[in-house]
Design a protein around this motif. Structure first.
Motif: not given
Length: 300
Positions: A275-280, A112-120
């Motif tokens: 707090v956010v839901p998963s994208v992937l 999620e950090h690399w490609l999803g909701a956690g980027q940046g």
């Protein structure tokens, strides 16, 4: 083009993919996790994905735990045929590749950090709310694995030291209040009669206004909020990504979670966490396993 072999191992499903440095999946396959001979099934899956494809330079594995990074062994709770199983060495022997291992929830967070909701995010907490509750931390772009590989076990943080005894033996663990089976257990104990009595039905009933179902999610969300506030206070987490089957409940989970976090969080930097839901979704752990391999490949 550099590509790696990503493997995701859980109690119900095995998945493998060839993934390039941009995160694109070049080839992938899945199959159910057998009760026995898991390694033979995994070998067949890896062969299916790699035969005829571009050669991977490294392999990354996300596996259900507990794990032991020092020895490269795993003992997944839902895979009784694997106890202190030397997974890292077996995959290295199978593939001939440099092989990295981490927990599946840690790979979820990294994906999620690399490609999803956690980027940046400079400090990310990923939480998988499902049959159990798993977690992983990504700090300054790197997964926080811990000495034995079990850092981020947030499901077994105690949010009530005088509370209920958890299946792990601890008292007041988040998992005892917020996992899917425990949401259902509490609801049934308090008069809920959903059929089938599972977390999906409970979420549907909560969305339709059933009082007991709503109360079960309120109770579970408050335990999650206590854990999130505590982790944020300790690590200055800036974003939390929530995935897993229970997260599919949507607003019946996320709305009481937001209210509870607003209530329990005090310090400004704790209250600032998002707090956010998963994208992937189900692809997150596989993406994280790929990133683990890419970051430790010979060409990195």
């Amino acid at each position: 083009m550099t590509c790696v072999l990503a493997i995701d191992i859980g109690g119900t499903k095995l998945a493998a993919a060839l993934v390039d440095e941009t995160g694109s999946i070049l080839r992938s396959a899945t199959r159910p996790t057998p009760r026995a001979d898991v390694m033979n099934a995994l070998a067949a899956l890896v062969a299916e994905v790699t035969t005829g494809g571009p050669p991977p330079v490294a392999a990354g594995i996300g596996c259900a735990g507990p794990i032991d990074l020092a020895t490269g062994t795993v003992s997944p709770v839902n895979m009784p045929s694997w106890r202190e199983f030397p997974l890292r060495e077996e995959v290295r022997r199978l593939t001939g590749l440099p092989t990295m291992l981490a927990g599946d929830a840690q790979c979820f967070a990294l994906g999620e950090h690399w490609l999803g909701a956690g980027q940046g995010s400079d400090a990310l907490l990923g939480i998988v709310v499902s049959t159990g509750i798993g977690g992983g931390l990504v700090i300054n772009g790197s997964p926080l694995l811990g000495p034995t590989g079990n850092a981020g076990h947030v499901g077994h943080m105690s949010v009530d030291p005088n509370g209920e005894r958890c299946e792990c033996g601890g008292l007041g663990c988040v998992e005892r209040y917020s996992s899917g089976p425990n949401l259902v257990r509490w609801a049934v104990d308090n008069g809920w009669k959903g059929e089938p009595a599972d977390a999906r039905t409970l979420a549907e009933n909560a969305a339709a206004g059933d009082a007991v179902a709503l109360a079960a999610f309120e109770r579970g969300a408050r335990a999650l909020a206590g854990m999130i506030a505590s982790v944020t206070a300790a690590t200055e987490t800036t974003k939390v990504v929530v995935g897993g089957g229970v997260s599919m409940a949507g607003k019946v989970l996320f709305e009481p979670l937001a209210r509870a976090l607003d209530d329990v969080a005090g310090l400004a930097f704790v209250r600032a966490v998002r707090v956010v839901p998963s994208v992937l979704g189900v692809r997150a752990s596989l993406a994280g396993a790929a990133k683990l391999a890419l970051d430790h490949s010979p060409s990195s």
